[in-house]
Design an enzyme around this catalytic site. Structure first.
Site, PDB file in Angstrom:
ATOM      1  N   THR A 199       0.879  -1.156   0.000  1.00  0.00           N
ATOM      2  CA  THR A 199       0.000   0.000   0.000  1.00  0.00           C
ATOM      3  C   THR A 199       0.917   1.207   0.000  1.00  0.00           C
ATOM      4  O   THR A 199       2.056   1.105   0.393  1.00  0.00           O
ATOM      5  CB  THR A 199      -0.841   0.011   1.303  1.00  0.00           C
ATOM      6  N   ARG A 227     -13.353  -7.743  -3.783  1.00  0.00           N
ATOM      7  CA  ARG A 227     -12.847  -7.615  -2.409  1.00  0.00           C
ATOM      8  C   ARG A 227     -12.452  -6.171  -2.100  1.00  0.00           C
ATOM      9  O   ARG A 227     -11.801  -5.508  -2.904  1.00  0.00           O
ATOM     10  CB  ARG A 227     -11.635  -8.528  -2.219  1.00  0.00           C
ATOM     11  N   GLY A 229     -10.403  -3.931   0.751  1.00  0.00           N
ATOM     12  CA  GLY A 229      -9.486  -4.047   1.883  1.00  0.00           C
ATOM     13  C   GLY A 229      -9.671  -2.914   2.884  1.00  0.00           C
ATOM     14  O   GLY A 229     -10.685  -2.210   2.872  1.00  0.00           O
ATOM     15  N   THR A 250      -0.779  -0.171   6.382  1.00  0.00           N
ATOM     16  CA  THR A 250      -0.453  -1.126   5.313  1.00  0.00           C
ATOM     17  C   THR A 250      -0.274  -2.501   5.934  1.00  0.00           C
ATOM     18  O   THR A 250       0.355  -2.637   6.970  1.00  0.00           O
ATOM     19  CB  THR A 250       0.833  -0.717   4.566  1.00  0.00           C
ATOM     20  N   GLY A 251      -0.864  -3.506   5.290  1.00  0.00           N
ATOM     21  CA  GLY A 251      -0.721  -4.851   5.848  1.00  0.00           C
ATOM     22  C   GLY A 251      -1.839  -5.757   5.409  1.00  0.00           C
ATOM     23  O   GLY A 251      -2.504  -5.501   4.409  1.00  0.00           O
ATOM     24  N   GLY A 253      -5.040  -6.549   5.190  1.00  0.00           N
ATOM     25  CA  GLY A 253      -6.173  -5.647   5.380  1.00  0.00           C
ATOM     26  C   GLY A 253      -7.326  -6.201   6.185  1.00  0.00           C
ATOM     27  O   GLY A 253      -7.956  -5.469   6.942  1.00  0.00           O
TER      28      GLY A 253
END
Lengths: 334, 334
Positions: A199, A227, A229, A250-251, A253
């Protein structure tokens, strides 16, 4: 002669002081994604590319803040730069869905008014972060998805591109690896895990003391069609209010949604009196760390220019820049 | 004779006591939307219809909880009933978008695992709340929108209907009124303002002590194509975790997103030690009340069966039912 020099010097000092008075504190913090980012997986050339892009992103936003621009303008300009770079999983360079498409999510939030805008699952808007801003400023809504969001962005005059614009060979290969993995779970494929998610995001404090946050992403490689996030969800991947902080996450989601990560940091500051560093550290390195799979990080910035960039993954592309105009970039944990 | 009666009576009391021991505490709280709902706008006949539907919704979920079913099953069954009723703005009876379509949003969350699922902008799924549950239990994702969500629901075997299934004359007229209003802002049309927005929701505590929340909606009349409201956003319109509470919201969704309403109630309980009543009251009647336009309400329930149903609008369709099986329904403020 000495008198003249003293006078000149005094005048010079006065001008300097006046200049310093005019430029109040400002700060910009960015991230370019978190994940399995370590020296083993990185070539010197790629590291140079990332460092150069992150520095340029920082300078882009810093220029806005230095001339007295708003934190909103700064985070939008910074994220647009990273969307246009094929290095990051946002805009050009976004990862692919299971069906081989690029579906983009983005959000922006204004800490002064707590206004927010976001788009999800858009496929033809060159800069989703600007579409998110248009939703915030030119619609009665906060969040718009899919074709409706695209029609709105088109009507607002934003730059529209063919979906093929977002295609990059690196992300296409990452999808093929993931698809192969699904079929042969035992195969030991050399997949760049850092490609799975990523991200870009920016948080800024401007000279008027206002915070803003912006996040943009292509989501996760091999995600299902439709999808959404955490990035475009206010309170999950993106949040800002002047009372507490500006956050971009960020990660993985799905975990960031279930744990309302961005607003949880703000709530810990507001209700528990934690500093932005303490609050961000608690959410990323305690709360999320205790949940298997909840990998990632955040950038968080308060109204006094204090900031934190915690992550519980191996690495996170990140950087910051202040009044002195010197960009600081970090990638690894050490 | 007296001895026999005493023995019989003692046996009867024992059976009663044993029964009471087996049935632990449980609770179900529901809402059917908030807005300009007052006695002036209501006919006796319509009020009877709403009361009957709310009571039936309560009995539907109570039956699940009474037989030891999970709070997840209870909130899903309750919301399905309200989705199928044309009285409420969810499923059949949903309001129309600007273009004359019905785009439905729903979310569900499990307080025990903090797992969640949601769908947004779906047009052919008869019961969006069951699609949200399928996303939670059968996909790797939390949130899915539009055609992707519909394809997933179809694959999961959920009931698919023609979009015309959602058409109701009352909501169609409400859209025509709104469209006319846009063209003639000065016209004094008799619009049922309660039609502008609305939502259905349920929160439950089951006999195992687990909380769950579910929300479903058609959004707001005359919303733009692609708009996503607060209902399907975890932390905004829907939230549950056993540590704090289960929440379902209804109101002007854009504000509920920006103020992360559902999670804010949980955060006030967790970080400030407020009761569920105090926390829900603070968010609805202080925080939101101070924001022009942030109209609506919530239902919130904690692990001990304490609950609150605050709203800052004129009325809110709401009700609750516990172990005694007696449904309580309220509509107005007084």
């Amino acid at each position: 002669m000495f008198k003249r020099l003293a006078l000149l010097s005094a005048t010079f000092m006065f001008v300097l002081a006046a200049g310093a008075q005019e430029t109040k504190k400002f700060m910009l913090v960015i991230h370019g994604g978190a994940g399995t980012i370590n020296r083993k997986n990185m070539t010197p050339e790629r590291e140079r590319e990332y460092r150069a892009a992150l520095e340029q992103a920082l300078r882009t936003g810093q220029a806005v803040l230095a001339r007295g621009g708003s934190s909103l303008d700064a985070v939008e300009a910074t994220v647009r730069f990273m969307e246009d770079s094929p290095l990051f999983n946002a805009g050009k360079g976004a990862v692919f869905t299971h069906e081989g498409r690029n579906e983009l999510d983005a959000a922006i939030m204004d800490g002064k008014t707590r206004k927010a805008g976001s788009v999800a699952g858009v496929t033809i808007i060159k800069n989703p972060i600007s579409a998110a801003r248009a939703v915030m400023e030119k619609s009665k809504h906060v969040m718009m998805a899919g074709r409706g969001a695209e029609l709105f962005a088109t009507k607002m005059g934003l730059e529209i591109v063919d979906p093929s614009y977002f295609w990059t060979e690196r992300r296409w290969k990452a999808l093929q690896d993931e698809l192969l993995k699904e079929q042969q779970p035992q195969a030991s494929l050399v997949t760049a895990d850092e490609n799975r998610f990523g991200t870009v995001g920016a948080v800024a404090l401007d000279q008027s003391g206002n915070l803003a946050a912006a996040t943009s992403t292509g989501g996760t490689t091999n995600k299902m069609y439709g999808r959404i996030g955490d990035s475009p969800i206010i309170g999950a991947g993106t949040y800002a209010d002047n009372e507490t902080c500006a956050v971009s996450a960020t990660g993985a989601g799905e975990f960031f949604i279930r744990w309302t990560v961005s607003y949880d940091i703000a709530a810990l500051m507001k209700y528990r009196g934690l500093s932005v560093q303490e609050a961000a550290d608690q959410v990323v390195n305690k709360t999320l760390k205790a949940v298997p799979g909840a990998e990632g990080g955040v950038i968080a910035l308060d109204r006094n220019g204090n900031f934190a960039t915690p992550f519980n993954s191996e690495g996170m592309y990140r950087g910051w820049i202040g009044v002195d105009g010197v960009p600081h970039v970090e990638i690894y944990r050490d």
